[in-house]
Design a protein around this motif. Structure first.
Motif, PDB file in Angstrom:
ATOM      1  N   TRP A 176      -2.756-118.236   0.552  1.00  0.00           N
ATOM      2  CA  TRP A 176      -4.000-118.462  -0.184  1.00  0.00           C
ATOM      3  C   TRP A 176      -5.027-119.068   0.771  1.00  0.00           C
ATOM      4  N   SER A 177      -6.295-118.806   0.524  1.00  0.00           N
ATOM      5  CA  SER A 177      -7.337-119.320   1.416  1.00  0.00           C
ATOM      6  C   SER A 177      -7.543-120.822   1.261  1.00  0.00           C
ATOM      7  N   SER A 178      -7.107-121.385   0.138  1.00  0.00           N
ATOM      8  CA  SER A 178      -7.199-122.837  -0.067  1.00  0.00           C
ATOM      9  C   SER A 178      -5.960-123.303  -0.822  1.00  0.00           C
ATOM     10  N   GLY A 179      -5.707-124.581  -0.745  1.00  0.00           N
ATOM     11  CA  GLY A 179      -4.521-125.138  -1.388  1.00  0.00           C
ATOM     12  C   GLY A 179      -4.691-125.298  -2.888  1.00  0.00           C
ATOM     13  N   LEU A 180      -3.597-125.486  -3.567  1.00  0.00           N
ATOM     14  CA  LEU A 180      -3.603-125.636  -5.021  1.00  0.00           C
ATOM     15  C   LEU A 180      -4.383-126.876  -5.455  1.00  0.00           C
ATOM     16  N   CYS A 181      -4.319-127.936  -4.690  1.00  0.00           N
ATOM     17  CA  CYS A 181      -4.977-129.191  -5.061  1.00  0.00           C
ATOM     18  C   CYS A 181      -6.307-129.413  -4.341  1.00  0.00           C
ATOM     19  N   ASP A 182      -6.932-128.347  -3.856  1.00  0.00           N
ATOM     20  CA  ASP A 182      -8.236-128.462  -3.197  1.00  0.00           C
ATOM     21  C   ASP A 182      -9.377-128.266  -4.194  1.00  0.00           C
ATOM     22  N   CYS A 183      -9.192-128.742  -5.410  1.00  0.00           N
ATOM     23  CA  CYS A 183     -10.156-128.505  -6.493  1.00  0.00           C
ATOM     24  C   CYS A 183     -11.555-129.024  -6.177  1.00  0.00           C
ATOM     25  N   PHE A 184     -11.634-130.177  -5.486  1.00  0.00           N
ATOM     26  CA  PHE A 184     -12.941-130.787  -5.254  1.00  0.00           C
ATOM     27  C   PHE A 184     -13.710-130.154  -4.101  1.00  0.00           C
ATOM     28  N   SER A 185     -13.142-129.139  -3.458  1.00  0.00           N
ATOM     29  CA  SER A 185     -13.906-128.444  -2.415  1.00  0.00           C
ATOM     30  C   SER A 185     -15.036-127.626  -3.046  1.00  0.00           C
ATOM     31  N   ASP A 186     -14.898-127.259  -4.311  1.00  0.00           N
ATOM     32  CA  ASP A 186     -15.977-126.633  -5.080  1.00  0.00           C
ATOM     33  C   ASP A 186     -16.102-127.452  -6.360  1.00  0.00           C
ATOM     34  N   TRP A 187     -16.862-128.547  -6.278  1.00  0.00           N
ATOM     35  CA  TRP A 187     -16.912-129.496  -7.385  1.00  0.00           C
ATOM     36  C   TRP A 187     -17.558-128.919  -8.638  1.00  0.00           C
ATOM     37  N   ARG A 188     -18.477-127.968  -8.488  1.00  0.00           N
ATOM     38  CA  ARG A 188     -19.100-127.357  -9.677  1.00  0.00           C
ATOM     39  C   ARG A 188     -18.055-126.594 -10.488  1.00  0.00           C
ATOM     40  N   ASN A 189     -17.264-125.797  -9.794  1.00  0.00           N
ATOM     41  CA  ASN A 189     -16.220-125.061 -10.480  1.00  0.00           C
ATOM     42  C   ASN A 189     -15.158-125.999 -11.031  1.00  0.00           C
ATOM     43  N   CYS A 190     -14.883-127.073 -10.325  1.00  0.00           N
ATOM     44  CA  CYS A 190     -13.893-128.052 -10.782  1.00  0.00           C
ATOM     45  C   CYS A 190     -14.338-128.666 -12.110  1.00  0.00           C
ATOM     46  N   CYS A 191     -15.600-129.042 -12.204  1.00  0.00           N
ATOM     47  CA  CYS A 191     -16.114-129.621 -13.448  1.00  0.00           C
ATOM     48  C   CYS A 191     -16.106-128.597 -14.576  1.00  0.00           C
ATOM     49  N   MET A 192     -16.530-127.373 -14.298  1.00  0.00           N
ATOM     50  CA  MET A 192     -16.547-126.318 -15.310  1.00  0.00           C
ATOM     51  C   MET A 192     -15.130-126.039 -15.809  1.00  0.00           C
ATOM     52  N   THR A 193     -14.184-125.974 -14.910  1.00  0.00           N
ATOM     53  CA  THR A 193     -12.797-125.700 -15.290  1.00  0.00           C
ATOM     54  C   THR A 193     -12.214-126.851 -16.083  1.00  0.00           C
ATOM     55  N   CYS A 194     -12.569-128.071 -15.734  1.00  0.00           N
ATOM     56  CA  CYS A 194     -12.057-129.246 -16.443  1.00  0.00           C
ATOM     57  C   CYS A 194     -12.571-129.291 -17.874  1.00  0.00           C
ATOM     58  N   TRP A 195     -13.855-129.005 -18.077  1.00  0.00           N
ATOM     59  CA  TRP A 195     -14.444-129.117 -19.409  1.00  0.00           C
ATOM     60  C   TRP A 195     -14.372-127.835 -20.221  1.00  0.00           C
ATOM     61  N   CYS A 196     -14.355-126.696 -19.551  1.00  0.00           N
ATOM     62  CA  CYS A 196     -14.344-125.424 -20.271  1.00  0.00           C
ATOM     63  C   CYS A 196     -13.569-124.377 -19.465  1.00  0.00           C
ATOM     64  N   PRO A 197     -12.240-124.475 -19.447  1.00  0.00           N
ATOM     65  CA  PRO A 197     -11.443-123.561 -18.622  1.00  0.00           C
ATOM     66  C   PRO A 197     -11.543-122.100 -19.052  1.00  0.00           C
ATOM     67  N   CYS A 198     -11.944-121.861 -20.288  1.00  0.00           N
ATOM     68  CA  CYS A 198     -12.052-120.478 -20.763  1.00  0.00           C
ATOM     69  C   CYS A 198     -13.110-119.698 -19.988  1.00  0.00           C
ATOM     70  N   VAL A 199     -14.168-120.376 -19.533  1.00  0.00           N
ATOM     71  CA  VAL A 199     -15.219-119.703 -18.758  1.00  0.00           C
ATOM     72  C   VAL A 199     -14.671-119.295 -17.392  1.00  0.00           C
ATOM     73  N   THR A 200     -14.020-120.228 -16.713  1.00  0.00           N
ATOM     74  CA  THR A 200     -13.443-119.916 -15.397  1.00  0.00           C
ATOM     75  C   THR A 200     -12.410-118.817 -15.521  1.00  0.00           C
ATOM     76  N   PHE A 201     -11.545-118.921 -16.530  1.00  0.00           N
ATOM     77  CA  PHE A 201     -10.528-117.876 -16.709  1.00  0.00           C
ATOM     78  C   PHE A 201     -11.167-116.526 -16.987  1.00  0.00           C
ATOM     79  N   GLY A 202     -12.183-116.488 -17.837  1.00  0.00           N
ATOM     80  CA  GLY A 202     -12.857-115.225 -18.152  1.00  0.00           C
ATOM     81  C   GLY A 202     -13.466-114.579 -16.919  1.00  0.00           C
ATOM     82  N   GLN A 203     -14.071-115.396 -16.063  1.00  0.00           N
ATOM     83  CA  GLN A 203     -14.670-114.871 -14.832  1.00  0.00           C
ATOM     84  C   GLN A 203     -13.599-114.304 -13.907  1.00  0.00           C
ATOM     85  N   ILE A 204     -12.492-115.028 -13.779  1.00  0.00           N
ATOM     86  CA  ILE A 204     -11.396-114.558 -12.920  1.00  0.00           C
ATOM     87  C   ILE A 204     -10.825-113.257 -13.463  1.00  0.00           C
TER      88      ILE A 204
END
Length: 193
Positions: free
Chosen positions: A57-85
């Motif tokens: 993988w290009s980044s580690g499993l626990c490198d969530c804060f390397s993209d803090w915007r996505n980290c916040c979106m996934t924390c509060w509304c994971p359905c959006v991140t999942f839908g995009q993926i």
């Protein structure tokens, strides 16, 4: 004379002809080594297929804060991140909204949306030949759902996708970036107003 057999079929006393010897006389089609449609299996060599190597993988499993915007979106509304993926992994055959709504429905009814999202991780790993790391896809999503979604998002982003515009937007963007051969303009002569 024909003999009567009570079982409904007759047994042949002669063995079937060997392939290539009497078949030419029976069918009228010559079978020889010069026939382009016939190859002798003893003459062919089988080359082993080299298995494709899996990439990390290009980044580690626990490198969530390397993209803090996505980290916040996934924390509060994971359905959006999942839908995009899911839209990118499905190559546009399903939309972000449909996948996100289904994820939310499964999460509300069963409390285990990871049962749905782990299949997309597996599909993504197969498409991009990624290693199964740190453990199986279902275990990663079961115990680290948000981290797994963030990692998948970052992986697709690293591969050049803009997840905010969806699959069709990315394909349109790629088609505009591909240089097209210049077509000289045609001038129609003799036209008067």
């Amino acid at each position: 004379m024909a003999s009567f057999n009570p079982s409904g079929y007759e047994k042949f006393s002669a063995p079937p002809p060997e392939f290539g010897k009497e078949a030419a006389a029976t069918t009228g089609i010559p079978l020889s080594s010069s026939n382009p449609y016939y190859t002798d299996s003893s003459q062919t060599t089988v080359t082993p297929v080299k298995p494709k190597t899996r990439v990390p993988w290009s980044s580690g499993l626990c490198d969530c804060f390397s993209d803090w915007r996505n980290c916040c979106m996934t924390c509060w509304c994971p359905c959006v991140t999942f839908g995009q993926i899911a839209e990118i992994v499905d190559k546009g055959s399903s939309s972000c909204g449909v996948n996100g709504a289904l994820y939310t429905l499964i999460a509300c009814v069963t409390g285990c949306a990871c049962c749905y999202s782990c299949f997309y991780r597996s599909k993504m790993r197969q498409q991009y030949m990624l290693k199964k790391h740190p453990c199986g896809d279902c275990l990663v999503h079961c115990f680290c759902e948000y981290c797994a979604l963030c990692q998948e998002y970052r992986e697709l982003k690293t591969r050049g996708y803009d997840l905010s515009i969806g699959w069709h937007g990315n394909m349109e963007k790629q088609s505009r970036e591909v240089p097209m051969t210049a077509i000289p303009p045609t001038v129609e002569g003799g036209m008067s107003r």
